[in-house]
Design a protein around this motif. Sequence first.
Motif, short mmCIF file in Angstrom:
data_model
loop_
_atom_site.label_atom_id
_atom_site.label_comp_id
_atom_site.label_asym_id
_atom_site.label_seq_id
_atom_site.Cartn_x
_atom_site.Cartn_y
_atom_site.Cartn_z
N MET A 19 0.91 -1.05 -0.03
CA MET A 19 -0.24 0.04 0.15
C MET A 19 0.87 1.18 0.03
O MET A 19 0.55 2.37 -0.65
CB MET A 19 -0.94 0.05 1.29
CG MET A 19 -1.96 -0.93 1.07
SD MET A 19 -2.84 -1.33 2.69
CE MET A 19 -3.62 0.26 2.91
N LEU A 20 1.81 1.14 0.91
CA LEU A 20 2.99 2.39 0.86
C LEU A 20 3.29 2.64 -0.47
O LEU A 20 3.80 3.54 -1.11
CB LEU A 20 3.88 2.23 1.97
CG LEU A 20 5.02 3.22 2.11
CD1 LEU A 20 4.68 4.70 2.30
CD2 LEU A 20 6.09 2.72 2.88
N MET A 45 4.30 -2.29 -12.32
CA MET A 45 3.43 -3.46 -12.02
C MET A 45 2.51 -2.98 -10.63
O MET A 45 1.28 -3.34 -10.40
CB MET A 45 4.04 -4.70 -11.80
CG MET A 45 4.23 -5.22 -13.26
SD MET A 45 5.15 -7.12 -13.07
CE MET A 45 6.21 -6.85 -11.94
N ILE A 46 3.48 -2.68 -9.54
CA ILE A 46 2.59 -2.14 -8.40
C ILE A 46 1.80 -1.16 -8.51
O ILE A 46 0.60 -1.14 -7.90
CB ILE A 46 4.01 -1.73 -7.37
CG1 ILE A 46 4.76 -3.03 -7.13
CG2 ILE A 46 3.27 -1.19 -6.07
CD1 ILE A 46 5.94 -2.75 -6.25
N ALA A 52 -7.44 -6.33 -4.40
CA ALA A 52 -7.67 -7.90 -4.46
C ALA A 52 -6.23 -8.24 -4.67
O ALA A 52 -6.10 -9.57 -4.14
CB ALA A 52 -8.69 -8.40 -5.32
N GLN A 53 -5.80 -7.91 -5.76
CA GLN A 53 -4.53 -8.32 -6.19
C GLN A 53 -3.44 -8.21 -5.01
O GLN A 53 -2.61 -9.01 -4.48
CB GLN A 53 -3.78 -7.58 -7.31
CG GLN A 53 -4.78 -8.15 -8.70
CD GLN A 53 -4.02 -7.45 -10.00
OE1 GLN A 53 -4.21 -6.12 -9.80
NE2 GLN A 53 -4.14 -8.09 -10.95
N MET A 54 -3.33 -6.98 -4.31
CA MET A 54 -2.36 -6.72 -3.36
C MET A 54 -2.77 -7.74 -2.17
O MET A 54 -1.68 -8.08 -1.42
CB MET A 54 -2.54 -5.22 -2.87
CG MET A 54 -1.99 -4.28 -3.57
SD MET A 54 -1.65 -2.68 -2.89
CE MET A 54 -3.31 -1.86 -2.89
N MET A 55 -3.94 -8.02 -1.65
CA MET A 55 -4.36 -8.97 -0.71
C MET A 55 -3.59 -10.21 -1.05
O MET A 55 -3.19 -10.94 -0.22
CB MET A 55 -5.90 -8.94 -0.49
CG MET A 55 -6.45 -7.62 -0.02
SD MET A 55 -5.80 -7.10 1.84
CE MET A 55 -6.75 -8.50 2.59
N GLY A 60 1.04 -14.44 1.20
CA GLY A 60 2.17 -15.14 1.14
C GLY A 60 2.94 -15.27 2.54
O GLY A 60 2.80 -14.43 3.48
N ASN A 61 3.85 -16.32 2.51
CA ASN A 61 4.64 -16.35 3.64
C ASN A 61 6.07 -15.88 3.61
O ASN A 61 6.86 -16.17 4.44
CB ASN A 61 4.56 -17.91 4.18
CG ASN A 61 5.32 -18.70 3.11
OD1 ASN A 61 5.65 -18.41 2.11
ND2 ASN A 61 5.13 -20.12 3.52
#
Length: 107
Positions: A19-20, A45-46, A52-55, A60-61
């Motif tokens: 988000m930042l 890309m960012i 939804a894509q950011m979530m 991931g781990n």
Amino acid sequence: MNADQILSEIREANLSYLMLAQSLIRTDREQALYRLGISEESASMIALLSPAQMMKIASGNTLLCRFRMDDDLVWGLLTNHGKTASNDTTSRLHASILMAGRHQEAA
């Protein structure tokens, strides 16, 4: 802290970072490239990621951001304890210059 808590913290850090990053890129692309240490392609890309894509990416781990201070010289400049305020400012400026140079090499 158990494994589940660590994974939860990683996911939260990833989402905050994305988000930042997206906000910085949309506000001032050149500054974002420097401050985030990412390529133009990554920034593009960012910038286009949906919430939804950011979530999905953040869930991931693996931690998405990493330390850019990977040598003793930069760490020494940033953690220069016991120096005067003007010397501290000079040390931080020197560290920023070194990290900016490494960003240019990577780009």
